[in-house]
Design a protein around this motif. Structure first.
Motif, PDB file in Angstrom:
ATOM      1  N   UNK A 240       0.830  -1.205   0.000  1.00 54.67           N
ATOM      2  CA  UNK A 240       0.000   0.000   0.000  1.00 54.67           C
ATOM      3  C   UNK A 240       0.867   1.257   0.000  1.00 54.67           C
ATOM      4  N   UNK A 241       1.927   1.247   0.817  1.00 54.39           N
ATOM      5  CA  UNK A 241       2.832   2.401   0.853  1.00 54.39           C
ATOM      6  C   UNK A 241       3.460   2.639  -0.507  1.00 54.39           C
ATOM      7  N   UNK A 242       3.882   1.556  -1.158  1.00 48.47           N
ATOM      8  CA  UNK A 242       4.519   1.724  -2.463  1.00 48.47           C
ATOM      9  C   UNK A 242       3.537   2.218  -3.514  1.00 48.47           C
ATOM     10  N   UNK A 243       2.316   1.736  -3.479  1.00 49.08           N
ATOM     11  CA  UNK A 243       1.331   2.235  -4.450  1.00 49.08           C
ATOM     12  C   UNK A 243       1.136   3.740  -4.288  1.00 49.08           C
ATOM     13  N   UNK A 244       0.946   4.192  -3.063  1.00 45.29           N
ATOM     14  CA  UNK A 244       0.743   5.629  -2.837  1.00 45.29           C
ATOM     15  C   UNK A 244       1.986   6.429  -3.224  1.00 45.29           C
ATOM     16  N   UNK A 245       3.163   5.896  -2.921  1.00 46.76           N
ATOM     17  CA  UNK A 245       4.404   6.603  -3.278  1.00 46.76           C
ATOM     18  C   UNK A 245       4.552   6.696  -4.793  1.00 46.76           C
ATOM     19  N   UNK A 246       4.323   5.601  -5.495  1.00 44.25           N
ATOM     20  CA  UNK A 246       4.493   5.591  -6.942  1.00 44.25           C
ATOM     21  C   UNK A 246       3.541   6.561  -7.627  1.00 44.25           C
ATOM     22  N   UNK A 247       2.289   6.505  -7.227  1.00 44.65           N
ATOM     23  CA  UNK A 247       1.289   7.390  -7.838  1.00 44.65           C
ATOM     24  C   UNK A 247       1.617   8.856  -7.549  1.00 44.65           C
ATOM     25  N   UNK A 248       2.015   9.146  -6.311  1.00 44.06           N
ATOM     26  CA  UNK A 248       2.358  10.523  -5.944  1.00 44.06           C
ATOM     27  C   UNK A 248       3.600  11.015  -6.672  1.00 44.06           C
ATOM     28  N   UNK A 249       4.614  10.158  -6.752  1.00 40.83           N
ATOM     29  CA  UNK A 249       5.880  10.553  -7.381  1.00 40.83           C
ATOM     30  C   UNK A 249       5.708  10.830  -8.864  1.00 40.83           C
ATOM     31  N   UNK A 250       4.778  10.142  -9.494  1.00 39.77           N
ATOM     32  CA  UNK A 250       4.598  10.273 -10.945  1.00 39.77           C
ATOM     33  C   UNK A 250       3.527  11.301 -11.320  1.00 39.77           C
ATOM     34  N   UNK A 251       3.086  12.108 -10.376  1.00 39.23           N
ATOM     35  CA  UNK A 251       1.911  12.962 -10.609  1.00 39.23           C
ATOM     36  C   UNK A 251       2.086  13.954 -11.747  1.00 39.23           C
ATOM     37  N   UNK A 252       3.328  14.334 -12.055  1.00 40.48           N
ATOM     38  CA  UNK A 252       3.552  15.336 -13.106  1.00 40.48           C
ATOM     39  C   UNK A 252       3.996  14.723 -14.431  1.00 40.48           C
ATOM     40  N   UNK A 253       3.766  13.449 -14.608  1.00 36.59           N
ATOM     41  CA  UNK A 253       4.154  12.795 -15.861  1.00 36.59           C
ATOM     42  C   UNK A 253       2.978  12.782 -16.843  1.00 36.59           C
ATOM     43  N   UNK A 254       3.310  12.531 -18.098  1.00 36.70           N
ATOM     44  CA  UNK A 254       2.264  12.428 -19.110  1.00 36.70           C
ATOM     45  C   UNK A 254       1.347  11.252 -18.831  1.00 36.70           C
ATOM     46  N   UNK A 255       1.913  10.137 -18.389  1.00 34.42           N
ATOM     47  CA  UNK A 255       1.099   8.970 -18.083  1.00 34.42           C
ATOM     48  C   UNK A 255       0.113   9.291 -16.965  1.00 34.42           C
TER      49      UNK A 255
END
Length: 498
Positions: free
Chosen positions: A31-46
């Motif tokens: 769960x921690x990794x999912x939230x971290x990944x989504x947050x870290x990638x927030x400014x990407x095109x994907x």
């Protein structure tokens, strides 16, 4: 006892202690990794395309991010390959791992500064878990050999690109470099047989204690040493005590490899992929490989029987069951989202989560890491038939010959013709050359003298029918696999025809 082996034991104990929280509560780590990944990638095109800003839960993520293989993710990857930043992950990758292609040719898998520790630390921790469990660390004071691809890298859009094993070679910890073999110069030799001879020159009189590599490569190394010395490996390397392997199914190689060694030694199985280091054997006693749930990857698992359905179940580690065949899906800090590895696994433990690799979601051949798929062999056959228009094929299958009685390993094509080609040698040549065009890594293995060109074995009329009848599988619902990763089908066909 040397300084490496002395200091490795407290380090091993520290690593195992740090693993305890996620071993005991893998769901929380994921769960921690999912939230971290989504947050870290927030400014990407994907992120913008898939509305990451609205994702709060696993259910939200499943709704927003579809399952994709490399082909479906390729439009995003191509933009990264052409130098665009902030597409799948912030900035640009540190590397591209160049790996075997499917129908689109070579694949370029991004590796980022954030994802590299998954590859580097996982390999290190596999050894440290072994040390902590067994107390054996003296092997670190002797010579270690890692049979790998060339560490020489090219550039694409300013990003270093090469085989994963070659990239990882640049990140071997400094404390191991002084006793690592072969030398950098030898490792960069492209031709495998030339490289193998040089590796033997450098290692044959050294106190080798750990040997690591893909099993067929290691077997070839052992065969060449035995041909040169006439001795079992245990007599050439008396201190050889640990074998580390991964990359392909080990079972076809196990008996012959240990026969070559001449004694039982400890071994560590690993499950690395260009997309991520998935698991490793953390115990000599427990079955299976420890799933690395706290290493930059959020895992999902699709029941294999649902994989090709329109809306398959996507399960977290807390939802999986023992003994069920699952397709592995990863989301990681290199920007691979909903990415289907194509591998299938079964869980043999949930405390902690351990897996065994069961194969691929589709039929394939990867006895040497070539990942030849059904569409590729079918296209190669179609091409060869076009060159000799009168040729008619009833049925065919392809299997690896891992340990031929002489010469290099090869793929064997067993073909039942209704009308054979007028020039069988030319037909086999056309099959091989076209397959090499379709599959980059198959071509690499031949260019490196690891594989020789395929061998075509014509079968008499009715061969497949007789085999299927003998197996109780004669009927329209039972199809002959185009590809096998072992020789059960091929040997069965040949046995029926004797």
């Amino acid at each position: 006892m040397g300084i490496r082996s002395i200091f490795s034991k407290p380090l091993a104990r520290w690593v195992r202690q740090r693993q305890q929280p996620w071993r005991e509560q893998p769901g929380e780590a994921q769960q921690r990794w999912l939230h971290h990944l989504v947050s870290r990638a927030k400014n990407t095109q994907f992120s913008r395309d898939h509305h990451f800003a609205d994702i709060q839960t696993v259910a939200d993520f499943r709704q927003a991010v579809p399952i994709r293989d490399y082909e479906l993710l390729k439009p995003y990857v191509e933009r990264v390959v052409h130098g665009e930043p902030d597409i799948l992950w912030p900035g640009k990758p540190a590397y591209f791992a160049k790996t075997s292609g499917t129908t689109s040719g070579t694949k370029y898998i991004p590796l980022t500064k954030e994802s590299l520790p998954n590859h580097i630390n996982s390999a290190r921790d596999a050894l440290l878990c072994y040390i902590d469990e067994t107390g054996k660390s003296a092997f670190l004071d002797q010579k270690l050999i890692f049979l790998s691809g060339s560490p020489e890298l090219e550039q694409k859009a300013g990003i270093y690109t090469g085989r994963l094993s070659g990239i990882v070679n640049h990140h071997v910890p400094a404390y191991l470099r002084s006793n690592q073999l072969p030398s950098y110069e030898t490792n960069t030799i492209d031709d495998w047989e030339t490289k193998l001879d040089r590796i033997i020159d450098e290692t044959i009189d050294q106190p080798m204690s750990l040997i690591s590599g893909i099993p067929p490569w290691v077997q070839m190394y052992f065969d060449r040493i035995q041909a040169r010395t006439g001795k079992a490996i245990k007599d050439v390397f008396p201190q050889f005590s640990l074998f580390v392997y991964g990359g392909v199914n080990f079972e076809p190689y196990r008996a012959r490899l240990f026969e070559s060694i001449g004694k039982r030694i400890d071994s560590i199985e690993t499950y690395p992929a260009s997309e991520g280091f998935i698991a490793y054997q953390d115990s000599q006693e427990a079955k299976g490989l420890l799933l690395l749930v706290d290493s930059g990857i959020f895992f999902e698992f699709i029941p294999a029987e649902q994989y090709f359905s329109e809306n398959p179940s996507r399960l977290t580690v807390d939802e999986v069951e023992l003994g069920v065949n699952y397709a592995v899906v990863i989301n990681n800090n290199a920007g691979l989202w909903g990415y289907s590895l194509g591998d299938t696994v079964k869980f043999v433990s949930r405390n902690p989560h351990r897996i065994v690799v069961t194969g691929r979601i589709k039929h394939f051949i990867s006895a040497f890491g070539e990942h030849v798929i059904g569409e590729e062999v079918e296209k190669a056959l179609q091409y060869a038939m076009q060159q000799q228009p009168g040729t008619e094929v009833i049925e065919f299958t392809v299997a690896p010959m891992v340990s031929p009685t002489e010469g290099l390993p090869y793929h064997e094509w067993l073909i039942e013709f209704a009308q054979p080609p007028t020039d069988a040698a030319r037909f086999a040549h056309d099959l091989n050359s076209h397959l090499a065009k379709l599959n980059v890594y198959y071509d690499d293995l031949m260019q490196g003298n690891i594989l020789r060109p395929l061998v075509m074995t014509p079968l008499p009329r009715g061969a497949f029918q007789q085999y299927m009848k003998a197996q109780g599988k004669l009927g329209g619902q039972n199809k002959v696999p185009r590809l096998s990763n072992d020789r059960a089908l091929a040997d069965g066909l040949l046995a029926v025809m004797r």
